[in-house]
Design a protein around this motif. Sequence first.
Motif, PDB file in Angstrom:
ATOM      1  N   UNK A 100       0.702  -1.334  -0.547  1.00 45.55           N
ATOM      2  CA  UNK A 100      -0.121   0.178   0.246  1.00 45.55           C
ATOM      3  C   UNK A 100       1.450   1.324  -0.543  1.00 45.55           C
ATOM      4  N   UNK A 101       1.688   1.098   1.242  1.00 46.43           N
ATOM      5  CA  UNK A 101       3.092   1.910   1.060  1.00 46.43           C
ATOM      6  C   UNK A 101       3.281   2.455  -0.320  1.00 46.43           C
ATOM      7  N   UNK A 102       3.666   1.396  -0.687  1.00 50.86           N
ATOM      8  CA  UNK A 102       4.402   1.421  -2.165  1.00 50.86           C
ATOM      9  C   UNK A 102       3.414   2.208  -3.029  1.00 50.86           C
ATOM     10  N   UNK A 103       2.448   1.907  -3.479  1.00 47.28           N
ATOM     11  CA  UNK A 103       1.170   2.253  -4.609  1.00 47.28           C
ATOM     12  C   UNK A 103       1.096   3.483  -4.044  1.00 47.28           C
ATOM     13  N   UNK A 104       0.791   4.465  -2.609  1.00 47.43           N
ATOM     14  CA  UNK A 104       0.412   6.174  -2.708  1.00 47.43           C
ATOM     15  C   UNK A 104       1.935   6.270  -2.688  1.00 47.43           C
ATOM     16  N   UNK A 105       2.988   5.828  -2.247  1.00 49.83           N
ATOM     17  CA  UNK A 105       4.117   6.411  -3.459  1.00 49.83           C
ATOM     18  C   UNK A 105       3.853   6.578  -5.727  1.00 49.83           C
ATOM     19  N   UNK A 106       3.616   5.515  -5.690  1.00 47.87           N
ATOM     20  CA  UNK A 106       3.295   5.667  -7.017  1.00 47.87           C
ATOM     21  C   UNK A 106       2.839   7.218  -7.575  1.00 47.87           C
ATOM     22  N   UNK A 107       1.075   6.578  -6.608  1.00 45.63           N
ATOM     23  CA  UNK A 107       0.738   7.985  -6.694  1.00 45.63           C
ATOM     24  C   UNK A 107       1.198   9.337  -6.761  1.00 45.63           C
ATOM     25  N   UNK A 108       2.444   9.680  -5.914  1.00 48.15           N
ATOM     26  CA  UNK A 108       2.352  10.378  -5.765  1.00 48.15           C
ATOM     27  C   UNK A 108       3.346  11.155  -7.066  1.00 48.15           C
TER      28      UNK A 108
ATOM     29  N   UNK B 262       5.577  22.049  -5.904  1.00 51.78           N
ATOM     30  CA  UNK B 262       6.995  21.806  -4.599  1.00 51.78           C
ATOM     31  C   UNK B 262       5.574  20.832  -3.208  1.00 51.78           C
ATOM     32  N   UNK B 263       4.342  21.524  -3.956  1.00 50.22           N
ATOM     33  CA  UNK B 263       3.649  20.548  -2.955  1.00 50.22           C
ATOM     34  C   UNK B 263       3.398  18.886  -3.367  1.00 50.22           C
ATOM     35  N   UNK B 264       3.722  18.716  -4.321  1.00 48.97           N
ATOM     36  CA  UNK B 264       3.689  17.080  -5.020  1.00 48.97           C
ATOM     37  C   UNK B 264       4.337  16.428  -4.204  1.00 48.97           C
ATOM     38  N   UNK B 265       5.887  17.238  -4.567  1.00 50.32           N
ATOM     39  CA  UNK B 265       7.187  16.918  -4.446  1.00 50.32           C
ATOM     40  C   UNK B 265       7.460  16.835  -2.607  1.00 50.32           C
ATOM     41  N   UNK B 266       6.643  17.186  -1.589  1.00 52.80           N
ATOM     42  CA  UNK B 266       6.750  17.530  -0.472  1.00 52.80           C
ATOM     43  C   UNK B 266       5.538  16.209   0.176  1.00 52.80           C
ATOM     44  N   UNK B 267       4.432  16.001  -0.451  1.00 54.22           N
ATOM     45  CA  UNK B 267       3.654  14.723  -0.412  1.00 54.22           C
ATOM     46  C   UNK B 267       4.767  12.794  -1.272  1.00 54.22           C
ATOM     47  N   UNK B 268       5.404  13.673  -1.984  1.00 51.44           N
ATOM     48  CA  UNK B 268       6.183  12.651  -2.618  1.00 51.44           C
ATOM     49  C   UNK B 268       7.126  11.825  -1.752  1.00 51.44           C
ATOM     50  N   UNK B 269       8.010  12.993  -1.110  1.00 53.42           N
ATOM     51  CA  UNK B 269       8.767  12.778   0.368  1.00 53.42           C
ATOM     52  C   UNK B 269       8.264  12.320   2.022  1.00 53.42           C
ATOM     53  N   UNK B 270       7.111  12.486   1.829  1.00 53.34           N
ATOM     54  CA  UNK B 270       6.579  12.153   2.360  1.00 53.34           C
ATOM     55  C   UNK B 270       5.644  10.752   2.790  1.00 53.34           C
ATOM     56  N   UNK B 271       5.868   9.568   1.174  1.00 53.60           N
ATOM     57  CA  UNK B 271       5.556   8.969   0.887  1.00 53.60           C
ATOM     58  C   UNK B 271       6.617   7.696   1.123  1.00 53.60           C
ATOM     59  N   UNK B 272       7.723   8.731   0.681  1.00 50.44           N
ATOM     60  CA  UNK B 272       8.593   7.584   1.086  1.00 50.44           C
ATOM     61  C   UNK B 272       9.182   7.209   1.728  1.00 50.44           C
ATOM     62  N   UNK B 273       9.190   8.882   2.635  1.00 50.92           N
ATOM     63  CA  UNK B 273       9.449   8.060   4.149  1.00 50.92           C
ATOM     64  C   UNK B 273       8.352   7.233   4.795  1.00 50.92           C
TER      65      UNK B 273
END
Length: 446
Positions: free
Chosen positions: A170-178, A200-211
């Motif tokens: 699920x976390x990997x799919x969330x990362x792919x969505x971002x 910038x917002x998309x990059x922030x969300x992606x970083x949080x998803x990767x974390x």
Amino acid sequence: MAKSRTETKTRTRALLTAGLMFVMTFVSRTANAEIVASPDMVASGDVLSIERCVEIALQNHPSLAEARSSIESQAARVGQAAAGGRPQVSVSPSYSYSRNENSGQGGQYNTDLSLRQEIYDWGRRDLSIKGAKQERDARVKDEADTVETVIRDVMGAYFSLNQTNRTVLIAAERTRNYEQRLRWAQDFYRIGTKPKIEVTKAQTDLSNAKLDLVSAQGARSKAISTLASAMGIPSITPDSVSDVLAFAQYTVAVEDAVTTAMANRPDLQAQDVRVEGAKSSLALARKGLAPTVSGSGGYSLYGESDPTEEQNWRVSVGIDFPVFDGGLTREQVKQAEADLAGTEARRETLRQNIILQVRTAHASLTEATEAVAAAWEVERQAKETLDLAQGRYKAGVGGSLEISDAVEAYAKAQMSVVNALYNHKAAELELKRTMGVVADEFGQKD
């Protein structure tokens, strides 16, 4: 002669071939036995089923080895209790030498063979044997309870690993969505239809998803270690397992569950046996002043120069009547009565706790079953919302907040489903554990 030599050579080749086949078969079987006995080799690279994990645990868990040793120890005590009723034989050879200024010096040989047999003790020995056997039977039930616990722990750890595996997906799919959302934002920014803040917002969300993905992978590693420990071999890495979280309805009436628990719980059965053992101890204590009939015999050889110069036989039968022991028997009876009362109280406490455990587990399973259906519905709605939000954003009419909320809501809904499925499996496992039927699924009940 040539024909005889040819036949001899033929027979020799046949014998050598048969011997070679025997050796190869033996080596092959030994190698296979080593593979089976080495869970490290089995676990690496293989997809471990829950049945295989339980099998490895039952072969290797130290708590089971401890339980079996306890049974063997008590079995030896049964033999010790029975040994008192068997003949006791001893041989005592000796030589003595003396010197006197008046009578001179000399030596004497002496060999004594003695036999003692307890004839009748008014049932004390039989009660001792009976009590030792009852404790041995109780420890057998303790081992069965340990088996239930080991299997429950393995299954719980297995379900937990399934849960973390799905969480990682699920976390990997969330990362792919971002990541997809970031690519769209960058494209819109290049053509001038979206401001820089969208990227910038998309990059922030992606970083949080990767974390969050890293955290999920860390939780998965911990779950792997927990399963290995539950299997009794912490050194293995059972990272590849089958997913068994699929929902399967498990229905049993609470009254039937309680009845099953009363009949199957090995810890309750062990306590029942210990109550009977306490009764045997009380009966034994009450025989403290009972008489004992015993017989003895002996044969002696002795002499100064010849060890067989003199011979002597002796046989005796006697009865021992204890008259007064300072109140020892009275106090032992009081202790045995108190022990019996305490054992019966512990048995009743356990019985009441089992009823509470069964009813609580049954209610938890009912709740978990209803939660699965609700979680599926939330996930379906969240997926529809995400598809709409992605479509709107891709078309350039949706905002970053809308798609972020949709991605988060869908990931949360997916996690709710995973948690609901895990909770259902855990609740079903706990109910089966309270009923004492976990081992039945793996053929471990007598």
